[in-house]
Scaffold this active site. Structure first.
Site, PDB file in Angstrom:
ATOM      1  N   ASP A   1      -6.096   8.837  16.751  1.00  0.00           N
ATOM      2  CA  ASP A   1      -6.505   8.890  15.343  1.00  0.00           C
ATOM      3  C   ASP A   1      -7.398   7.700  14.995  1.00  0.00           C
ATOM      4  O   ASP A   1      -7.247   7.078  13.938  1.00  0.00           O
ATOM      5  CB  ASP A   1      -5.275   8.926  14.434  1.00  0.00           C
ATOM      6  CG  ASP A   1      -5.616   9.372  13.006  1.00  0.00           C
ATOM      7  OD1 ASP A   1      -6.669  10.030  12.829  1.00  0.00           O
ATOM      8  OD2 ASP A   1      -4.844   9.063  12.083  1.00  0.00           O
TER       9      ASP A   1
ATOM     10  N   MET B   1       2.275   9.329   4.021  1.00  0.00           N
ATOM     11  CA  MET B   1       3.575   9.428   4.676  1.00  0.00           C
ATOM     12  C   MET B   1       4.604   8.421   4.169  1.00  0.00           C
ATOM     13  O   MET B   1       5.702   8.325   4.697  1.00  0.00           O
ATOM     14  CB  MET B   1       3.403   9.259   6.195  1.00  0.00           C
ATOM     15  CG  MET B   1       2.671  10.412   6.847  1.00  0.00           C
ATOM     16  SD  MET B   1       3.583  11.969   6.701  1.00  0.00           S
ATOM     17  CE  MET B   1       2.394  13.120   7.402  1.00  0.00           C
TER      18      MET B   1
ATOM     19  N   VAL C   1       4.139   1.117   2.170  1.00  0.00           N
ATOM     20  CA  VAL C   1       4.129  -0.111   2.964  1.00  0.00           C
ATOM     21  C   VAL C   1       4.438  -1.265   2.017  1.00  0.00           C
ATOM     22  O   VAL C   1       3.715  -1.500   1.043  1.00  0.00           O
ATOM     23  CB  VAL C   1       2.769  -0.334   3.655  1.00  0.00           C
ATOM     24  CG1 VAL C   1       2.811  -1.626   4.470  1.00  0.00           C
ATOM     25  CG2 VAL C   1       2.423   0.850   4.560  1.00  0.00           C
TER      26      VAL C   1
ATOM     27  N   LYS D   1       6.604  -0.753   6.900  1.00  0.00           N
ATOM     28  CA  LYS D   1       6.199   0.628   6.671  1.00  0.00           C
ATOM     29  C   LYS D   1       7.441   1.517   6.616  1.00  0.00           C
ATOM     30  O   LYS D   1       8.308   1.461   7.499  1.00  0.00           O
ATOM     31  CB  LYS D   1       5.263   1.100   7.795  1.00  0.00           C
ATOM     32  CG  LYS D   1       4.730   2.506   7.588  1.00  0.00           C
ATOM     33  CD  LYS D   1       3.857   2.951   8.754  1.00  0.00           C
ATOM     34  CE  LYS D   1       2.514   2.294   8.746  1.00  0.00           C
ATOM     35  NZ  LYS D   1       1.595   2.895   9.751  1.00  0.00           N
TER      36      LYS D   1
ATOM     37  N   GLY E   1       0.817  -1.203   0.000  1.00  0.00           N
ATOM     38  CA  GLY E   1       0.000   0.000   0.000  1.00  0.00           C
ATOM     39  C   GLY E   1       0.850   1.251   0.000  1.00  0.00           C
ATOM     40  O   GLY E   1       2.048   1.215   0.282  1.00  0.00           O
ATOM     41  N   ARG E   2       0.214   2.348  -0.340  1.00  0.00           N
ATOM     42  CA  ARG E   2       0.870   3.652  -0.327  1.00  0.00           C
ATOM     43  C   ARG E   2       0.018   4.610   0.468  1.00  0.00           C
ATOM     44  O   ARG E   2      -1.210   4.569   0.395  1.00  0.00           O
ATOM     45  CB  ARG E   2       1.052   4.205  -1.745  1.00  0.00           C
ATOM     46  CG  ARG E   2       1.945   3.359  -2.651  1.00  0.00           C
ATOM     47  CD  ARG E   2       2.008   3.951  -4.043  1.00  0.00           C
ATOM     48  NE  ARG E   2       2.751   3.115  -4.976  1.00  0.00           N
ATOM     49  CZ  ARG E   2       4.057   3.220  -5.194  1.00  0.00           C
ATOM     50  NH1 ARG E   2       4.746   4.147  -4.546  1.00  0.00           N
ATOM     51  NH2 ARG E   2       4.659   2.432  -6.056  1.00  0.00           N
ATOM     52  N   GLY E   3       0.662   5.454   1.253  1.00  0.00           N
ATOM     53  CA  GLY E   3      -0.052   6.447   2.038  1.00  0.00           C
ATOM     54  C   GLY E   3       0.587   7.803   1.909  1.00  0.00           C
ATOM     55  O   GLY E   3       1.590   7.981   1.198  1.00  0.00           O
TER      56      GLY E   3
END
Length: 430
Positions: A141, A25, A28, A43, A21-23
């Site tokens: 969060d 920040m 991953v 991560k 995955g990509r976020g």
């Protein structure tokens, strides 16, 4: 580390298999740990194009998540195994959860969960957060996209990157941080944050799971903040009429403006959700605690339970009443609760053919509970039936001695069934 457009072969000792995955920040990676022979998620912060401030924040969040992991080891919290630096960039190694979805997938009108499932998920999260809070960690969060559902139905809370830790003198991530629509009033007014902050955000998640929208919205951050601080959200039952008043009251308490008016801890919230859960499927058996205790005390299944252990059964298990002919378990179903018959008789059938009956004191569903496999038989009430039932989540709230006692009773039940089957077979062999 390699640039984000490239796939590195390794990060330290971890082999890289792909991108999970990509976020905002970083990335991953899907990796493999050769030492423990397991798949992992790694991560990283790879913000090559980010400003120095953004890169610094990403690093702090990653290190903060690693610090939180040192004190958290819970089945409903995404586990962190390792942390370090490679090529000057930090990384955190986490539990890999293949094919997981977030609760965000179930916050739209066409994908809403049944009431019972939504309540069960929030109950699990409330207990997990209570565990974290008792160890000095406030998540800060909690939101639908930070709660995972595994492909076998388990719940995992992730992303402790901005968590507040009591063990750290100064929290690494300062200021107003979090996801605005899930923020509590005290987060928006820079007041001290406690466990009640996470309780509020979890209340927002439950509201969203049931209605498809968060309690407040706004065209700008300032408008949203003003509404969260000053306005009362629409009662959940006005948006979803099948929500019972008791559940609406739980949500209202979780979303109270003043933290002192909210649940004091996650276990209090979980307890109220447990009481509601049993009533969502069918009306519970109307029996006083004393009457329930006397009933189970007289059942063969509970012979070896102490009085204190039986009181846990009375307090924590679900008491349910079934009408004659009503189905209790359906063959092939994935539901994993077990039942002990308190009164009445039930019929056991396979492939539509009756294969036996069970009466008061008998247990059924224990194999599905223990093995987490599909049901191998159907169970119907032959007359008015009352059962006491529990699943893995309710069992986890019981003391270790009571859990052991249940497992011993399951083994005894299986031994008795095997002996009975052997005796019947022997008649054909004589």
């Amino acid at each position: 580390m390699a640039a984000s457009t490239e796939l590195p072969e390794k990060i330290d000792k971890y082999e890289i298999l792909g991108i999970a995955g990509r976020g905002a920040m970083g990335i991953v990676y899907h990796g493999f740990d050769p030492f423990f022979d397991r798949e992992v998620a790694i991560k990283t912060t790879q913000l090559r194009s980010g400003s120095p401030m953004e890169q610094s924040l990403a690093r702090k969040m990653l290190f903060n998540e690693a610090r939180a992991a040192r004190v958290l080891d819970h089945g409903s919290i995404l586990q962190v195994f390792d942390a370090g630096e490679h090529g000057g960039e930090p990384y955190v190694v986490m539990e890999f959860v293949p094919d997981a979805l977030t609760l965000r997938e179930h916050c739209s009108d066409d994908k809403m969960l049944p009431l019972e499932r939504a309540v069960e998920i929030i109950y699990i999260c409330a207990k997990a957060l209570d565990y974290a809070h008792r160890r000095g960690v406030v998540h800060r969060d909690i939101k639908a996209s930070n709660i995972l559902l595994t492909r076998d139905g388990r719940v995992k809370i992730g992303d402790f990157g901005i968590a507040k830790l009591d063990t750290v003198e100064t929290t690494e991530i300062l200021g107003t941080v979090g996801s605005p629509r899930y923020m509590s009033p005290e987060q928006l007014t820079d007041k001290p944050l406690t466990a009640q902050t996470d309780i509020y955000s979890l209340g927002v998640v439950l509201y969203e799971l049931l209605t498809g929208r968060t309690p407040f919205d706004g065209r700008t951050f300032a408008e949203l903040a003003r509404r969260i601080i000053a306005e009362t959200p629409p009662p959940v039952e006005t948006l979803r009429p099948d929500v019972p008043p008791a559940l609406s009251a739980v949500i209202a308490r979780a979303l109270a403006k003043d933290p002192a008016d909210r649940y004091s801890n996650g276990m209090d919230l979980a307890a109220d959700l447990t009481a509601i859960y049993g009533a969502l499927d069918r009306p519970p058996a109307e029996l006083s605690p004393q009457a329930r205790f006397q009933l189970v005390r007289g059942l063969h299944f509970f012979n070896d339970f102490s009085d204190d252990e039986l009181r846990e059964v009375v307090d924590l298990c679900q008491w349910q009443r079934y009408a004659p002919g009503e189905r209790i378990i359906r063959e092939g179903n994935m539901e994993h609760a077990f039942h002990v018959v308190v009164s009445g008789d039930v019929a056991v059938s396979k492939g539509g053919t009756r294969v036996g009956t069970l009466g008061a004191g008998a247990c059924f569903g224990e194999m599905g509970h223990l093995s987490r496999t599909t049901r191998t038989a159907s169970i119907h009430a032959r007359d008015d039936v009352i059962t006491v039932a529990a699943n893995a989540e309710l069992m986890s709230r019981m003391s270790p001695s009571t859990q052991v006692r249940f497992n011993q009773a399951f083994v005894q039940t299986l031994v008795e069934r095997l002996a009975s089957t052997t005796e019947r077979l022997s008649k054909f062999l004589i």
